[in-house]
Scaffold this motif. Structure first.
Motif, PDB file in Angstrom:
ATOM      1  N   TYR A 246     -73.770  20.060   1.348  1.00 57.36           N
ATOM      2  CA  TYR A 246     -73.052  18.784   1.421  1.00 57.36           C
ATOM      3  C   TYR A 246     -71.736  18.801   0.631  1.00 57.36           C
ATOM      4  O   TYR A 246     -70.688  18.433   1.153  1.00 57.36           O
ATOM      5  CB  TYR A 246     -73.948  17.629   0.948  1.00 57.36           C
ATOM      6  N   ILE A 247     -71.790  19.248  -0.652  1.00 57.97           N
ATOM      7  CA  ILE A 247     -70.571  19.252  -1.471  1.00 57.97           C
ATOM      8  C   ILE A 247     -69.524  20.222  -0.894  1.00 57.97           C
ATOM      9  O   ILE A 247     -68.367  19.844  -0.718  1.00 57.97           O
ATOM     10  CB  ILE A 247     -70.892  19.546  -2.959  1.00 57.97           C
TER      11      ILE A 247
ATOM     12  N   ASN B 268     -59.739  26.638   0.998  1.00 63.18           N
ATOM     13  CA  ASN B 268     -60.986  27.008   1.665  1.00 63.18           C
ATOM     14  C   ASN B 268     -61.052  28.468   2.020  1.00 63.18           C
ATOM     15  O   ASN B 268     -62.096  29.101   1.891  1.00 63.18           O
ATOM     16  CB  ASN B 268     -61.121  26.199   2.960  1.00 63.18           C
TER      17      ASN B 268
ATOM     18  N   ASN C 164     -69.141  21.111   2.161  1.00 56.57           N
ATOM     19  CA  ASN C 164     -68.620  20.515   3.400  1.00 56.57           C
ATOM     20  C   ASN C 164     -67.597  19.422   3.104  1.00 56.57           C
ATOM     21  O   ASN C 164     -66.556  19.349   3.757  1.00 56.57           O
ATOM     22  CB  ASN C 164     -69.778  19.921   4.226  1.00 56.57           C
ATOM     23  N   ALA C 165     -67.910  18.582   2.100  1.00 53.36           N
ATOM     24  CA  ALA C 165     -66.981  17.500   1.731  1.00 53.36           C
ATOM     25  C   ALA C 165     -65.672  18.101   1.219  1.00 53.36           C
ATOM     26  O   ALA C 165     -64.584  17.653   1.587  1.00 53.36           O
ATOM     27  CB  ALA C 165     -67.620  16.621   0.666  1.00 53.36           C
ATOM     28  N   PHE C 166     -65.804  19.153   0.384  1.00 54.74           N
ATOM     29  CA  PHE C 166     -64.627  19.824  -0.162  1.00 54.74           C
ATOM     30  C   PHE C 166     -63.765  20.394   0.970  1.00 54.74           C
ATOM     31  O   PHE C 166     -62.540  20.279   0.966  1.00 54.74           O
ATOM     32  CB  PHE C 166     -65.082  20.939  -1.107  1.00 54.74           C
ATOM     33  N   ARG C 167     -64.439  20.977   1.973  1.00 46.80           N
ATOM     34  CA  ARG C 167     -63.747  21.587   3.122  1.00 46.80           C
ATOM     35  C   ARG C 167     -62.927  20.536   3.870  1.00 46.80           C
ATOM     36  O   ARG C 167     -61.780  20.761   4.230  1.00 46.80           O
ATOM     37  CB  ARG C 167     -64.810  22.190   4.049  1.00 46.80           C
ATOM     38  N   ARG C 168     -63.537  19.359   4.044  1.00 43.86           N
ATOM     39  CA  ARG C 168     -62.830  18.289   4.765  1.00 43.86           C
ATOM     40  C   ARG C 168     -61.593  17.836   4.000  1.00 43.86           C
ATOM     41  O   ARG C 168     -60.517  17.685   4.569  1.00 43.86           O
ATOM     42  CB  ARG C 168     -63.778  17.109   4.986  1.00 43.86           C
ATOM     43  N   VAL C 169     -61.734  17.651   2.672  1.00 39.23           N
ATOM     44  CA  VAL C 169     -60.613  17.203   1.832  1.00 39.23           C
ATOM     45  C   VAL C 169     -59.510  18.266   1.848  1.00 39.23           C
ATOM     46  O   VAL C 169     -58.329  17.959   2.014  1.00 39.23           O
ATOM     47  CB  VAL C 169     -61.100  16.945   0.379  1.00 39.23           C
TER      48      VAL C 169
ATOM     49  N   ARG D  53     -57.513  18.502   5.009  1.00 35.61           N
ATOM     50  CA  ARG D  53     -56.602  17.363   5.147  1.00 35.61           C
ATOM     51  C   ARG D  53     -55.345  17.522   4.278  1.00 35.61           C
ATOM     52  O   ARG D  53     -54.245  17.233   4.724  1.00 35.61           O
ATOM     53  CB  ARG D  53     -57.363  16.102   4.762  1.00 35.61           C
TER      54      ARG D  53
END
Ligand SMILES: [Zn+2]
Ligand SMILES: [Zn+2]
Length: 407
Positions: free
Chosen positions: A44-45, A62, A47-52, A55
């Motif tokens: 989860y963490i 990444n 994945n969230a980092f990847r999205r940020v 962006r």
């Protein structure tokens, strides 16, 4: 005092992360807070980092992180092993230098034996390559265990090693080979735990537990003269009793320093890890399975819960399939006007392996949850693992003897 508070926090955090890293992936803990924490940290963490990152930096961080993660988790590397050896050696040296003058000879004599054991078993685990399968030892590996036709089937080819996978083996992408009776790839020893080094792995876990237990005991014996316990005028249930106890503890910590009190605390908080892992492996031995097999059994359990698992008699199903093939061949011969023998020569002959336990069961899972088409009468819905035989489970004692003799 702040330094001690920070030491305690650091020790607790290290212990917690180690616990989650070691136990989080165990199938038995999948639905517990430990399993969730593991998913939180590893899925989860990130994945969230990847999205940020995607962006705001176009994914540059990444890419670097992916290379690092790939090296850490998907390539064979000695980092965990070096970290473990550094932590063990550093703690032992720090502790012994400060504690030795305060210990009498009866407590000193066991130290070399207790301390050398984890190094010896680490060495034996790390250097063991006996379980790596190759074209030379493949034939003998095929004769070690029979296929149970549930977890292991004879038609499973390893495309990398280019041979049929022996029963209970697994291809390890990190080691790049198929491993005999593969338990799991262990980052700790930077090697696979297999048929021959499993016993050293168990002894390694046990010896780490013992070294920590003995370290904690020595730390306690150095510090306990400064702990004035048992003289409190308050009762166990009174708040003041625990406040006094806490003060005495902090006082002892300030006397022992990081080298005695800090190391002792690290030993006592991380001690449950090797012992719990050791106990888990004793459970696996009792159940007659490897870590790899426990994951496979867990998948079957999920299929049974979903109602898509079917159990049948192997001899009956095979006879049915043979008969069907023969019928198809006869029909084809009749259509083409040829007269030929009915043959099923494409079927590979399974080598007979002497084994104390036999089973005529076969298990399949279907995508639609219905019995295999055209053979409905041959299959029964399998609803529980109790209905299935584990031929590799010969009883705790025989399993244990086999493990300890590398069989
Ligand atoms: Zn392979
Ligand atoms: Zn491996």
């Amino acid at each position: 005092m702040i330094a001690f508070r920070n030491t305690i926090i650091l020790v607790v955090v290290i212990s917690l992360f180690t616990f989650i890293a070691l136990f989080g992936r165990l199938p038995a803990l999948r639905k517990t807070p430990i399993g969730f924490s593991h998913r939180l940290l590893c899925i989860y963490i990130p994945n969230a980092f990847r999205r940020v990152d995607t962006r705001y930096t176009g994914g540059r961080m990444n890419a670097g992180l992916a290379r690092l993660t790939n090296y850490l988790f998907h390539q064979k590397n000695p980092l965990v092993l070096l970290l473990f050896l550094t932590l063990l050696t550093g703690s032992a040296l720090l502790f012994l230098r400060a504690a030795l003058p305060h210990l009498d000879s009866t407590k000193i004599i066991p130290i070399p034996f207790v301390l050398l054991a984890p190094y010896t078993f680490t060495y034996l685990c790390v250097t063991s390559k006996t379980d790596y399968l190759n074209p030379v030892n493949h034939a003998s590996a095929m004769r070690q265990y029979p296929y149970d036709h549930i977890l292991f089937r004879p038609d499973n080819l390893c495309r990398t090693c280019n041979f049929v996978k022996p029963a209970r083996s697994k291809h390890c992408s990190l080691c790049g080979v198929c491993v005999a009776r593969c338990d799991h790839h262990c980052a700790w020893i930077n090697n696979c735990v297999g048929r021959h080094n499993y016993r050293y792995f168990l002894l390694l876990l046990f010896s780490i537990g013992i070294v920590e237990l003995y370290g904690a005991y020595l730390s306690w014996s150095v510090l306990s003269p400064h702990l004035h316990l048992g003289h409190s005028s308050y009762g166990w249930f009174e708040k003041q009793y625990w406040a006094e106890l806490g003060n005495a503890f902090v006082f002892a910590m300030s006397i022992g320093g990081i080298s005695v009190a800090g190391v002792g605390l690290l030993a006592i908080t991380t001690m449950p890890l090797p012992f719990a892992l050791f106990a888990y492996h004793l459970y696996l031995i009792w159940a007659g399975m490897t870590t790899n097999e426990s994951a496979k059994w867990s998948d079957w359990r999920d299929d049974m819960a979903d109602g898509v698992a079917w159990i049948g008699k192997r001899s009956v199903v095979e006879a049915h399939n043979k008969e069907r093939k023969a019928r198809q061949l006869r029909n084809r011969n009749r259509m083409s006007g040829l007269a030929g023998p009915v043959s099923d020569s494409e079927e590979p002959e399974e080598e007979y392996v002497p084994w104390p336990k036999h089973s005529d069961q076969i298990l399949v899972s279907t995508t639609d949850g219905k019995a295999p088409t055209g053979q409905e009468q041959l299959w029964e819905r399998c609803t529980s693992l109790d209905m299935v035989d584990n031929i590799y489970d010969l009883g705790f004692w025989d399993n244990f003897v086999a493990v300890m003799s590398g069989k």
